[in-house]
Design a protein around this motif. Structure first.
Motif, PDB file in Angstrom:
ATOM      1  N   PHE A  21      -8.887   1.713  -0.715  1.00  0.00           N
ATOM      2  CA  PHE A  21      -7.778   1.546  -1.246  1.00  0.00           C
ATOM      3  C   PHE A  21      -7.556   1.708  -2.708  1.00  0.00           C
ATOM      4  CE2 PHE A  21      -8.353   3.371   3.015  1.00  0.00           C
ATOM      5  CZ  PHE A  21      -7.331   3.988   2.981  1.00  0.00           C
ATOM      6  N   GLY A  22      -8.041   0.043  -2.459  1.00  0.00           N
ATOM      7  CA  GLY A  22      -7.704  -0.372  -4.202  1.00  0.00           C
ATOM      8  C   GLY A  22      -8.395  -0.162  -5.795  1.00  0.00           C
ATOM      9  N   ARG A  23      -9.488   0.574  -5.072  1.00  0.00           N
ATOM     10  CA  ARG A  23     -10.482   0.407  -5.944  1.00  0.00           C
ATOM     11  C   ARG A  23      -9.539   2.307  -6.443  1.00  0.00           C
ATOM     12  NH1 ARG A  23     -15.546   0.496  -3.548  1.00  0.00           N
ATOM     13  NH2 ARG A  23     -15.216   2.177  -2.634  1.00  0.00           N
ATOM     14  N   ARG A  24      -8.872   2.566  -5.649  1.00  0.00           N
ATOM     15  CA  ARG A  24      -8.525   4.475  -5.603  1.00  0.00           C
ATOM     16  C   ARG A  24      -7.079   4.661  -6.830  1.00  0.00           C
ATOM     17  NH1 ARG A  24      -9.121   7.555  -0.765  1.00  0.00           N
ATOM     18  NH2 ARG A  24      -7.085   7.725  -0.962  1.00  0.00           N
ATOM     19  N   GLY A  25      -7.140   2.270  -6.960  1.00  0.00           N
ATOM     20  CA  GLY A  25      -5.536   2.405  -7.708  1.00  0.00           C
ATOM     21  C   GLY A  25      -4.953   2.704  -7.198  1.00  0.00           C
ATOM     22  N   LEU A  46      -4.458   6.338  11.686  1.00  0.00           N
ATOM     23  CA  LEU A  46      -4.427   5.306  12.957  1.00  0.00           C
ATOM     24  C   LEU A  46      -2.814   5.733  13.118  1.00  0.00           C
ATOM     25  CD1 LEU A  46      -6.208   2.186  11.241  1.00  0.00           C
ATOM     26  CD2 LEU A  46      -6.997   3.950  12.771  1.00  0.00           C
ATOM     27  N   ARG A  47      -2.893   5.657  14.156  1.00  0.00           N
ATOM     28  CA  ARG A  47      -1.765   6.413  15.370  1.00  0.00           C
ATOM     29  C   ARG A  47      -1.920   5.617  17.190  1.00  0.00           C
ATOM     30  NH1 ARG A  47       0.190  11.918  13.627  1.00  0.00           N
ATOM     31  NH2 ARG A  47       1.725  11.774  15.178  1.00  0.00           N
ATOM     32  N   SER A  48      -0.568   5.067  16.936  1.00  0.00           N
ATOM     33  CA  SER A  48      -0.912   4.547  18.587  1.00  0.00           C
ATOM     34  C   SER A  48      -0.907   5.400  19.587  1.00  0.00           C
ATOM     35  CB  SER A  48      -0.286   3.137  18.471  1.00  0.00           C
ATOM     36  OG  SER A  48       1.258   3.640  18.506  1.00  0.00           O
ATOM     37  N   GLN A 108       0.651  -0.764   5.322  1.00  0.00           N
ATOM     38  CA  GLN A 108       0.869   0.781   5.975  1.00  0.00           C
ATOM     39  C   GLN A 108       0.668   2.327   5.389  1.00  0.00           C
ATOM     40  OE1 GLN A 108       2.507   0.697   9.072  1.00  0.00           O
ATOM     41  NE2 GLN A 108       2.927  -0.898   8.996  1.00  0.00           N
ATOM     42  N   ARG A 109       0.612   1.615   4.310  1.00  0.00           N
ATOM     43  CA  ARG A 109      -0.303   2.825   3.218  1.00  0.00           C
ATOM     44  C   ARG A 109      -1.841   3.158   3.737  1.00  0.00           C
ATOM     45  NH1 ARG A 109       1.085   2.393  -3.142  1.00  0.00           N
ATOM     46  NH2 ARG A 109       3.268   3.292  -2.629  1.00  0.00           N
ATOM     47  N   ILE A 110      -2.632   2.316   3.565  1.00  0.00           N
ATOM     48  CA  ILE A 110      -3.163   1.858   4.464  1.00  0.00           C
ATOM     49  C   ILE A 110      -3.396   2.686   5.506  1.00  0.00           C
ATOM     50  CG2 ILE A 110      -5.399   1.189   4.594  1.00  0.00           C
ATOM     51  CD1 ILE A 110      -4.731  -0.941   2.636  1.00  0.00           C
ATOM     52  N   ARG A 111      -2.432   2.570   6.250  1.00  0.00           N
ATOM     53  CA  ARG A 111      -3.169   3.033   7.717  1.00  0.00           C
ATOM     54  C   ARG A 111      -2.569   4.080   7.808  1.00  0.00           C
ATOM     55  NH1 ARG A 111       0.757   3.653  11.880  1.00  0.00           N
ATOM     56  NH2 ARG A 111       2.188   3.304  10.766  1.00  0.00           N
ATOM     57  N   SER A 169      -0.129  -0.749  -4.367  1.00  0.00           N
ATOM     58  CA  SER A 169       1.032  -0.983  -4.768  1.00  0.00           C
ATOM     59  C   SER A 169       2.288  -2.686  -5.195  1.00  0.00           C
ATOM     60  CB  SER A 169       2.648  -0.577  -4.106  1.00  0.00           C
ATOM     61  OG  SER A 169       3.032  -1.125  -2.643  1.00  0.00           O
ATOM     62  N   GLY A 170       0.868  -3.432  -4.980  1.00  0.00           N
ATOM     63  CA  GLY A 170       1.731  -4.582  -4.988  1.00  0.00           C
ATOM     64  C   GLY A 170       2.468  -5.842  -3.625  1.00  0.00           C
ATOM     65  N   VAL A 171       3.359  -4.948  -3.357  1.00  0.00           N
ATOM     66  CA  VAL A 171       3.706  -5.086  -2.027  1.00  0.00           C
ATOM     67  C   VAL A 171       2.640  -5.352  -0.758  1.00  0.00           C
ATOM     68  CG1 VAL A 171       5.956  -5.189  -0.749  1.00  0.00           C
ATOM     69  CG2 VAL A 171       5.601  -4.896  -3.107  1.00  0.00           C
ATOM     70  N   ILE A 172       3.286  -6.359  -0.184  1.00  0.00           N
ATOM     71  CA  ILE A 172       1.405  -6.315   0.743  1.00  0.00           C
ATOM     72  C   ILE A 172       2.518  -5.418   1.827  1.00  0.00           C
ATOM     73  CG2 ILE A 172       0.396  -8.354   3.028  1.00  0.00           C
ATOM     74  CD1 ILE A 172       1.099 -10.022   0.534  1.00  0.00           C
ATOM     75  N   GLY A 173       2.966  -5.361   2.665  1.00  0.00           N
ATOM     76  CA  GLY A 173       3.415  -4.452   3.582  1.00  0.00           C
ATOM     77  C   GLY A 173       4.125  -3.668   3.609  1.00  0.00           C
ATOM     78  N   VAL A 174       3.997  -2.821   1.748  1.00  0.00           N
ATOM     79  CA  VAL A 174       3.962  -1.160   1.817  1.00  0.00           C
ATOM     80  C   VAL A 174       2.365  -1.011   1.860  1.00  0.00           C
ATOM     81  CG1 VAL A 174       3.926   0.348  -0.343  1.00  0.00           C
ATOM     82  CG2 VAL A 174       6.008  -1.481  -0.086  1.00  0.00           C
ATOM     83  N   ASP A 175       1.654  -1.725   1.443  1.00  0.00           N
ATOM     84  CA  ASP A 175      -0.172  -1.700   1.036  1.00  0.00           C
ATOM     85  C   ASP A 175      -0.606  -1.629   2.350  1.00  0.00           C
ATOM     86  OD1 ASP A 175       0.154  -1.360  -1.899  1.00  0.00           O
ATOM     87  OD2 ASP A 175      -1.368  -3.091  -2.427  1.00  0.00           O
TER      88      ASP A 175
END
Lengths: 296, 469
Positions: free
Chosen positions: B147-151, B170-172, B162-165, B154-160
């Motif tokens: 996902f980093g490759r596709r730029g 991925l859902r429970s 959730q975005r990746i998830r 966001s720089g905010v870890i929590g946001v990243d």
């Protein structure tokens, strides 16, 4: 013979040989207890094998188990020692004539007139023992304070006689159901072990260890159902001991599968409250396959 | 906490023992009471376990430092954070970088295109379902680099995270429309999913540390203790647990000592035993312990809508109190009061008590808003003759009068007749006296407690069971 285990692995294997499947942390803490000579405070819900751990340790190390069951109002006279005052009286009477008070006084506060209770027995025993102080949370805080001397220095002070030091190092286990917060002072002196309900695979192994004849698929099913029942909000969730009882019951009944009928008939082995029974029947019972007899 | 610990060329002083002290400090910062004697135990315990077994080392530390289930939970989190930070710090100090290696890896992955998104997703789900820690860790890195490759960072870890998830789907919760055999059909195990998110977060943090070459300030653990009344269901269980403990404590402590020695009975056995000191002559008499007397308690509980979530909590406290005190009368109120002592005596089950009260207490009159003035006057009428200096009055409510007259004079009268008066307010102290809250009018006549976590409740129980005078 197995007096001093040399590794955590040894303890684990030894406990298993004594019919107790210890988890990683359980084995480690038991090992540390033998090495450091510190008491272990074992906490956890009812029926996860806290008391059983002490029994298994005593079997494994071939030490005698001295057990003190705690209850409200337990005091020194019932847990530590008491003077056998009847015998003392007899002695005074027998020697009433002619003997000076001083010699009688020296006499009647000797070991001969001392009734040892579990705690004193544990530390004065010539062979090392395993001391189990069960359900420490049932006693009052005063009793805890009294235990401190015993737990940190392994000695008991008897005013009339002096201090009795431990002749052998007992392994001490204290169990608690966490119904009362124990004092910091007591906790500080103990190693801490939290026992929880085991994971599915571990419980399966435990059930198999105790009922090796039970069919594998039924055993697995049983453990899964017990897990489901524990997830409900029950007054008293089933303990490991009850899983084993249930396995034995199924074995006796010769059940071939765990379906709704069998479940309904034997449910009372694991669920012991009326309201719980209804809840379990409603929430878990229906998830099982319909019985071969009762079904449509 | 900051300062010399994080300076880059100065390793922590004191070698191993120093590190252990820092760990203990971190634990204390989270409210785990790890004293010096515990630390010494930890050192002697560590001497007995093999260094090569990380699990054993961790368990040995836990057994000596964390002495309650809550502390154990905190210990696990703190320990992980501690190791992570320590190793990152060392990496910065030593100038170890992963950049080159991972770039080479990316290159290779890019070349043969082994990890297109679907494959990655399947592999991750497999790992999550199996709970394979090592695989999850590796896959977390792959997912981040994909996902980093596709730029998309966001720089905010929590946001990243959730975005990746989300983009991996991925859902429970079960997703029945997923194709047959797909692990998503059953839903992923929640625990493992959370674990994977943690790993993602950690890898992202690692990347950030490597870029900036410094450790971010350490985050405190999320506050583990959420307020009691606010959230309902799973916390209710917690409340019951505390209430059960409370019951026990009240049993042993909730009592006043009564009586003089002349009322006591002689304990023959102990007297005989004592007489041995004096040659069999019973010189000093031993008495049976006097039976303690429980104080008489009156409880008033607000059940109006402004305290709906709290009143469930209050009612269960009330329920517990009923078991512990023999002489106790309970009332619920909104606009009027209604005695529910009988309901509590009849029903042992808390749920049914709750139902019965909401069904037939009949405390709402017209508006359904609390009317304290009327409540005090009715209460005084009903119990006036029974109030005496040994009685304790406990009020559970938020003191919000909805603009009506608080009638503090009536309350003062009640408080003056009773020996002790307590007020439990489910609102944080910060909100007291704001809006229509008139707690200050009452506070001068009673001891007021805020009561919205289990800790507050324990504090109150301590005050309640404190010996009188």
């Amino acid at each position: 013979m197995a007096d001093s285990p040399s590794s955590v692995h040894d303890v684990r294997a030894g406990l298993k040989a004594a019919d107790y499947l210890a988890g990683e942390s359980t084995a480690l803490v038991a090992y540390l207890a033998t090495k450091l000579g510190k008491p272990v405070l074992v906490e956890g819900p009812a029926g996860v094998g806290k008391t059983e751990l002490a029994k298994a340790l005593s079997r494994y190390l071939s030490r005698k188990l001295v057990r003190l069951q705690c209850y409200e109002g337990l005091d020194e006279a019932k847990s530590l020692y008491e003077w056998n005052y009847r015998k003392q009286l007899l002695r005074i009477q027998a020697e009433a004539e002619g003997t000076g008070w001083n010699s009688v006084h020296d006499d009647i506060f000797g070991e001969e007139f001392l009734l040892t209770r579990p705690l004193l027995e544990a530390i004065s025993s010539p062979d090392p023992v395993v001391l189990l102080i069960d359900e420490i949370d049932k006693t009052d805080q005063e009793f805890e304070a009294m235990l401190l001397e015993l737990l940190s220095d392994f000695q008991v002070s008897i005013p009339e006689m002096g201090t009795v030091r431990a002749t052998s190092m007992p392994i001490v286990l204290l169990t608690s159901n966490n119904s009362r917060e124990l004092t910091e002072a007591l906790k500080r002196r103990c190693l801490y072990l939290w026992l929880d309900y085991p994971a599915l695979e571990e419980e399966l192994e435990i059930v198999k260890l105790h009922t090796p004849e039970l069919d594998d698929t039924i055993a697995r099913r049983l453990v899964e159902v017990v897990g489901m029942v524990r997830d409900l909000d029950l007054k008293k969730p089933p303990s490991i001991a009850e899983s084993i009882d249930w396995a034995r019951a199924l074995l006796l009944l010769g059940a071939e599968d765990l379906d709704q009928d069998v479940f309904r008939e034997t449910m009372s082995v694991i669920v012991k409250h009326r309201t719980d029974l209804d809840l379990v029947a409603e929430r878990v019972g229906v998830r099982l396959a319909a019985g071969s007899r009762g079904g449509a | 906490m900051a300062g010399p610990r994080h300076s880059q060329d100065d390793p922590r002083p004191g070698g191993f023992a120093g590190n252990l002290v820092f760990l203990a400090e971190d634990l204390r910062a989270e409210g785990v009471s790890a004293g010096t004697s515990e630390l010494m135990d930890a050192v002697s315990a560590l001497a007995e376990v093999a260094w090569t077994e990380p699990d054993d080392v961790k368990e040995a530390l836990a057994a000596t430092l964390a002495k309650s289930p809550e502390d154990r939970k905190k210990f696990d989190l703190v320990f992980e954070r501690f190791l992570f930070r320590a190793s990152e710090e060392a990496a910065i100090r030593e100038g170890v970088r992963e950049g080159d290696a991972s770039q080479a890896g990316d290159q290779a992955a890019g070349d043969d295109a082994a990890f297109d998104e679907a494959d990655l997703r399947d592999a991750i789900m497999q790992a999550i379902r199996d709970g394979d820690e090592g695989a999850m860790r590796d896959l977390a890195r792959l997912a981040i680099s994909a996902f980093g490759r596709r730029g998309q960072g966001s720089g905010v870890i929590g946001v990243d995270v959730q975005r990746i998830r989300r983009s991996l789907g991925l859902r429970s919760d079960p997703q029945p429309d997923a194709p047959q055999g797909d692990p998503r059909r059953e839903g992923l195990p929640r625990e493992q999913l959370r674990r994977f998110e943690q790993l993602l977060r950690r890898e992202l943090e690692r990347g950030a540390i490597e870029r900036t070459q410094q450790l971010p300030p350490s985050r405190p653990l999320a506050d583990l203790d959420r307020g009691l009344p606010g959230s309902s269901l799973q916390d209710l269980q917690n409340v019951h647990k505390v209430v059960a403990q409370l019951k026990r404590r009240l049993k042993t402590q909730g009592q006043e000592n009564r009586g003089r020695k002349r009322h006591a009975q002689i304990d023959v056995r102990r007297t005989m035993r004592a007489s041995l000191q004096t040659g069999g002559v019973p010189v000093d008499l031993r008495y049976r312990p006097v039976r303690p007397r429980r104080p008489e308690i009156f409880v008033l509980c607000d059940v109006s809508t402004s305290v709906t979530s709290a009143s469930v909590f209050f009612l269960s406290v009330l329920h517990a109190l009923h078991d512990a005190f023999r002489k106790m009368r309970s009332f619920v109120f909104i606009e009027r009061i209604s005695e529910v002592t009988e309901v509590f005596e009849r029903e042992r089950d808390f749920k049914r008590v709750n139902e019965a009260i909401s069904r037939d207490a009949g405390v709402a009159d017209i508006s359904g808003y609390t009317d304290y003035g009327r409540v005090w006057s009715e209460f005084r009428e009903q119990v006036e003759d029974e109030l005496h200096p040994r009685a304790t009055v406990i009020v559970l409510g938020d003191a919000r009068t909805n603009g009506r007259d608080p009638r503090a004079d009536l309350f003062a009268d009640v408080a003056a007749k009773a020996g002790r008066t307590f007020w439990l307010n489910p609102e944080p102290r910060l909100y007291w006296n704001y809006g229509d809250s008139v707690i200050s009018a009452y506070e001068q006549y009673c001891e007021a407690f805020e009561c919205w976590t289990t800790e507050h409740l324990e504090e109150f129980v301590k005050a309640l069971t404190r010996p009188v005078r």
